[in-house]
Each structure stands twice: as C-alpha cells, then as structure tokens.
Design a protein around this motif. Structure first.
Motif, short mmCIF file in Angstrom:
data_model
loop_
_atom_site.label_atom_id
_atom_site.label_comp_id
_atom_site.label_asym_id
_atom_site.label_seq_id
_atom_site.Cartn_x
_atom_site.Cartn_y
_atom_site.Cartn_z
N ARG A 57 0.75 -1.38 0.07
CA ARG A 57 -0.03 0.12 0.05
C ARG A 57 0.86 1.29 0.09
NH1 ARG A 57 -3.21 1.17 5.37
NH2 ARG A 57 -0.95 1.84 5.80
N ASP A 58 1.66 1.41 1.04
CA ASP A 58 2.50 2.70 1.20
C ASP A 58 3.74 2.76 0.23
OD1 ASP A 58 0.82 2.88 3.37
OD2 ASP A 58 2.39 2.52 4.84
N GLY A 59 4.06 1.59 -0.30
CA GLY A 59 5.36 1.65 -0.85
C GLY A 59 4.79 1.95 -2.47
N LEU A 60 3.79 1.37 -2.91
CA LEU A 60 3.27 1.72 -4.23
C LEU A 60 2.85 3.32 -4.39
CD1 LEU A 60 1.15 -1.20 -5.20
CD2 LEU A 60 3.29 -0.36 -6.38
N GLY A 65 4.83 8.27 -6.94
CA GLY A 65 4.54 9.55 -6.54
C GLY A 65 3.28 10.16 -6.33
N GLY A 66 2.47 9.09 -5.67
CA GLY A 66 1.40 9.50 -5.50
C GLY A 66 0.17 9.01 -6.27
N ARG A 67 0.83 8.48 -7.66
CA ARG A 67 -0.44 8.10 -8.62
C ARG A 67 -1.11 6.79 -8.15
NH1 ARG A 67 1.39 7.29 -14.55
NH2 ARG A 67 -0.85 6.54 -14.44
N ILE A 68 -0.29 5.84 -7.56
CA ILE A 68 -1.20 4.98 -7.00
C ILE A 68 -1.69 4.87 -5.79
CG2 ILE A 68 -0.84 2.26 -6.77
CD1 ILE A 68 0.87 2.22 -9.00
#
Length: 357
Positions: A57-60, A65-68
């Motif tokens: 969750r956090d890694g993606l 850059g916040g897109r996922i």
C-alpha cells in the motif's frame, strides 16, 4: 504488541528486500490516478498484514509519486472467510486479493499440491516448490481471469497438544484439529482422529478437551493464546500454509506498462520479505510459546511456558513415508491424473519423491 510486530516487520524488510528495492522502479511518468482495492490477510493484527501495508500500500503510493492509491483491508474487515478470494478478484470487486492455497484450491484444485502435508520439511524447499509451481498454477487460474503475482508462507504449521507427547507415535488415538484435505490424510495415517474446527473455536475446544491437539502456525497459536490451554508444542513443520497474491487479469493488462512494471517489482519485494518473515516467525513462535524471552521478538511471550518437542530422525522419516504413501496419492485421487503428471514434472525433481515411483 503492534509496535513490536511493526519493529520486527521493518527488520525483516531490511534483511529480505534490499536487493529488490534497488531494482524497483522509482516514480512514474505523469498520468491518471490508479485506484486499487486489495483484500489480503485474514486479520489486521498479523505481521504479514503489516508488511502488506508498508510495502504494497504505502510503497506503491510512495514510488508512484502518489499516482497509485490502494485501499487495503483484511478478510476480517470485509467479513470474508477467505474461500471467496478468487471469485472476489475475478468479479472485479477487488483488483488484488490473497489467500492460502488450501482455501483457494476449492476453485483451482492444482493449488493444493503446492503445500501438501509432509512435502517440504524446510522453508527453503517450500519456496522453491512455490516458485516452480506459480507459472503452472497460472495456466489454470488465468481461465478464471486471475493471475498469481507472488506466493508466500505463514510460519510453519506445527502441533499444539494439551497433554504431553514425545514422538508422533504418541498421537495415535488423539483427536487433532486439522484443516485441509492433506492434513486430514496425514494425521489419520498416524492413527489420530482428525477433527474440523474453525480457528476461533480451537481455544475453547482445547480448554474443554473436545480436541487433544491442534495444528496451526507456531506464531498464530501463540497469538490466539493456545499456550494457556496446551502444554506441548512440536518443532516439526508439517506444512507452511503457503498463500498467494492474485490480481484481476483484465484490469492488470489494461494498466500502462510502467505501472505494471512497478506493481510486479513491488510484489517481488513483498514476496522476499514475506518469506523471510515466515522463516523468522516460525522459530519466534516456538520461542514465545516456550518462554524464551530473549528470542521472542515478534509475538507475545506465553505467560505459562510450553514444552518444546523436538522431532526425532524417526519422526522425520515417518513424515516422509506418510507423504509418499498416503498424502500424495490422496491428492492425486482428488485432483486427477493430470495433477499427478504435473507433480512428477515440476515438484518431484525438487522434493525427491515421485508419485507412483
């Protein structure tokens, strides 16, 4: 408790996934937001779920850059038993899901062959089998519109008993809580009486003597306070509760190539960390159950220490015999001749045991 789990999780991450981090794409080109719904571990308090939060969750989110943006939940939070995961992901109600192979095998029987009772005496072999079987399993799963991204284990599935035992032969006649067909075959071959009881009810079943013993992950039993109602714990890994992360194939194939590449790399990193946690968590669960304060770092130290029963060479040999003569034929009988052929082609060269050989 959660702080201790999180600290250990970060330690496992640093040990297991640094090489993967170096190869994980950093950042994505500008583009639309990608929203993902994921349902993974059975309970939100499990160390495996903490890894999902940090890496998946956090890694993606960080590396995209916040897109996922991922909405992540456990089975318990979605009121799921776990056997709905393939259908949940196939229908698009979640883009990503995870569940143990013994549970998912109700939809795809070949999955049960990855983690048969007695197949893998150590976690290294369990991983080699899981890696080799992933593309094979995907040939069946893709017909359902889903694909495995990575497999991972829980700590070794070991036996907790409410009265003393010294060898597996002592289990004859005892009522043993099991789950999954191969564990039923395994303990029946020992002369025990396999009994199906849901995990939440096992504590009271041990307390009241409804069952004499029960099998689960070493850490899972400690987390469920089984040391309060049992006295002896085996160190013999009977299986590993191997699980899989799966994705909706149509959704995944529609993603931009850089997004797919980032998700695939993230799952490789997560898989490495989960296998490391499975290894460290196995011994940690036993140490916590037996009151070994210095080595109990992930789970909670038992207030009433249990006695560890170390497997003898004879126990290990008997485990292999039962796997070859009882468990493996039982799996092929349920799954069909094709499954026996796949086992011999893919798993037998790793396990050293052939079906029908």
């Amino acid at each position: 408790m959660i702080r201790r789990i999180f600290h250990c999780t970060l330690t496992a991450l640093s040990l297991a996934s640094l090489p993967a981090l170096a190869q994980t794409p950093q950042g994505l080109p500008a583009g639309p937001r990608v929203a993902i719904t994921a349902v993974t571990q059975p309970l939100p308090t499990q160390p495996q779920y903490v890894l999902d939060q940090r890496i998946l969750r956090d890694g993606l989110r960080e590396r995209s850059g916040g897109r996922i943006e991922m909405t992540l939940a456990s089975h318990a939070e979605r009121n799921l038993s776990g056997n709905e995961i393939v259908r949940l992901v196939r229908s698009g109600q979640a883009e990503i899901g995870a569940g143990t192979l013994s549970t998912l095998s109700g939809d795809v029987p070949i999955l049960d062959g990855v983690d048969l009772a007695g197949l893998a005496p150590d976690i290294g072999l369990a991983r080699r089998i899981a890696d080799a079987m992933t593309p094979v399993a995907n040939r069946d799963l893709e017909r359902f519109g889903v694909r495995i991204m990575a497999m991972f284990p829980f700590p070794a599935q070991v036996l907790f008993c409410r009265t003393p035992f010294a060898t597996m032969a002592d289990l004859r006649g005892r009522r043993v809580r099991t789950f999954g067909n191969s564990l039923v075959d395994f303990y029946a071959a020992l002369g025990a009486q396999p009994t199906s009881i849901g995990f939440p009810e096992v504590y009271s079943a041990l307390e009241r003597g409804v069952v004499d013993c029960a099998i689960t992950g070493s850490g899972s039993g400690v987390a469920a306070r089984w040391p309060e109602v049992s006295t002896h714990i085996s160190d013999l890994p009977v299986s590993w509760a191997v699980a899989a992360y799966i994705v909706n194939l149509n959704w995944f194939n529609r993603l931009e190539p850089p997004v797919r590449e980032l998700i695939e790399a993230t799952f490789r990193q997560l898989s490495d960390a989960q296998w490391e946690l499975g290894a460290t968590g196995t011994r940690d669960g036993i140490d916590c159950a037996t009151g070994n304060r210095d080595n109990c770092r992930i789970h909670t130290l038992a207030a009433r220490p249990m006695t560890e029963v170390k497997a003898s060479d004879a126990d290990k040999a008997e485990t292999r015999r039962i796997f070859q003569q009882v468990v493996l034929p039982g799996f092929v009988r349920r799954c069909g001749a094709r499954c026996g052929e796949i086992y011999n082609q893919v798993i037998a060269p790793l396990s050293g045991v052939r079906f029908g050989g």
